[in-house]
Design an enzyme around this catalytic site. Structure first.
Site, PDB file in Angstrom:
ATOM      1  N   TYR A  27       0.842  -1.207   0.000  1.00  0.00           N
ATOM      2  CA  TYR A  27       0.000   0.000   0.000  1.00  0.00           C
ATOM      3  C   TYR A  27       0.875   1.254   0.000  1.00  0.00           C
ATOM      4  CZ  TYR A  27      -3.139   3.591   1.850  1.00  0.00           C
ATOM      5  OH  TYR A  27      -3.845   4.750   2.052  1.00  0.00           O
ATOM      6  N   GLU A  41     -11.346   5.489   5.571  1.00  0.00           N
ATOM      7  CA  GLU A  41     -10.725   6.270   6.649  1.00  0.00           C
ATOM      8  C   GLU A  41     -11.693   6.431   7.814  1.00  0.00           C
ATOM      9  OE1 GLU A  41      -7.710   6.889   6.872  1.00  0.00           O
ATOM     10  OE2 GLU A  41      -6.894   6.914   4.848  1.00  0.00           O
ATOM     11  N   TRP A  68      -5.188   0.900  10.911  1.00  0.00           N
ATOM     12  CA  TRP A  68      -5.345   0.968   9.461  1.00  0.00           C
ATOM     13  C   TRP A  68      -5.095  -0.391   8.816  1.00  0.00           C
ATOM     14  CZ3 TRP A  68      -7.847   3.291   5.952  1.00  0.00           C
ATOM     15  CH2 TRP A  68      -7.441   3.292   4.623  1.00  0.00           C
TER      16      TRP A  68
END
Length: 209
Positions: free
Chosen positions: A33, A55, A63
């Site tokens: 990522y 988010e 995350w």
């Protein structure tokens, strides 16, 4: 908010040369990522909506948890097509609450549906969700010069302004910290550390005016 939830100090790959990437990206899927997506400017409305929802889904979680569930989210939420999500009703909410592949939080699911409706309203007003979101950085990526993770703020005046306006329009789970994470993820700001190869690759040689 740089991806502060990654704290591992273990090597990227055993016996391989250490790549001086941002220190939060040490394990998969965070490494891929970081190397391929984080900080790359996004101007596709569907992708911007996806990041807004992901988010918000991260709130209170790590995350990496959301990254691991990302494909499940895409399947569960019709590829993050706002037009379809905006029409969700009680049957879809029930389906989502029983889907172990996503974060089964009723408030976050309801916020996703609400945000889809608000996204369509913004597109009606501005033509594109992209034009609206990028207006908070003047349409161009802000090139920061962060030297350590302690230099990376959780929020900025730009994310404060974005958050205030999104909330005014009826969006949910769009606090300033979430908005700044969105800005980092979608390349509105370049918050790769100056020691990270991706900093220069994303235009980091140009200092913020």
């Amino acid at each position: 908010m740089a991806r502060r939830f990654f704290c591992s100090a273990e090597p990227l790959i055993a016996h391989a040369p250490r790549v001086p990437r941002c220190p939060w990206a040490t394990t998969e899927p965070a490494v891929t990522y970081h190397d391929k997506e984080w900080g790359v400017p996004v101007h596709n409305d569907r992708m911007l909506f996806e990041f807004l929802i992901l988010e918000g889904a991260q709130a209170g979680l790590s995350w990496i948890t959301i990254l691991k569930k990302r494909e499940n989210y895409r399947k569960a939420f019709d590829g993050f097509r706002a037009e379809k999500i905006a029409r969700y009703g009680a049957r879809e909410v029930k389906r989502l609450l029983s889907d172990a592949g996503i974060v089964r939080n009723r408030l976050k699911i309801a916020a996703t549906i609400q945000n889809a409706r608000m996204c369509l309203a913004v597109r009606e007003e501005f033509g594109r969700f992209d034009a609206y979101l990028w207006s908070f950085v003047g349409g161009n990526s802000i090139q920061n010069q962060r030297r350590s993770m302690t230099d990376v703020p959780a929020r900025t005046k730009e994310s404060d302004a974005m958050s205030r306006d999104l909330l005014r329009r009826g969006f949910k789970f769009v606090g300033s910290t979430i908005c700044y994470a969105l800005m980092q993820a979608t390349g509105m700001v370049n918050d790769h550390l100056v020691t990270c190869p991706r900093h220069a690759e994303r235009g980091g040689g140009r200092r913020r005016k």
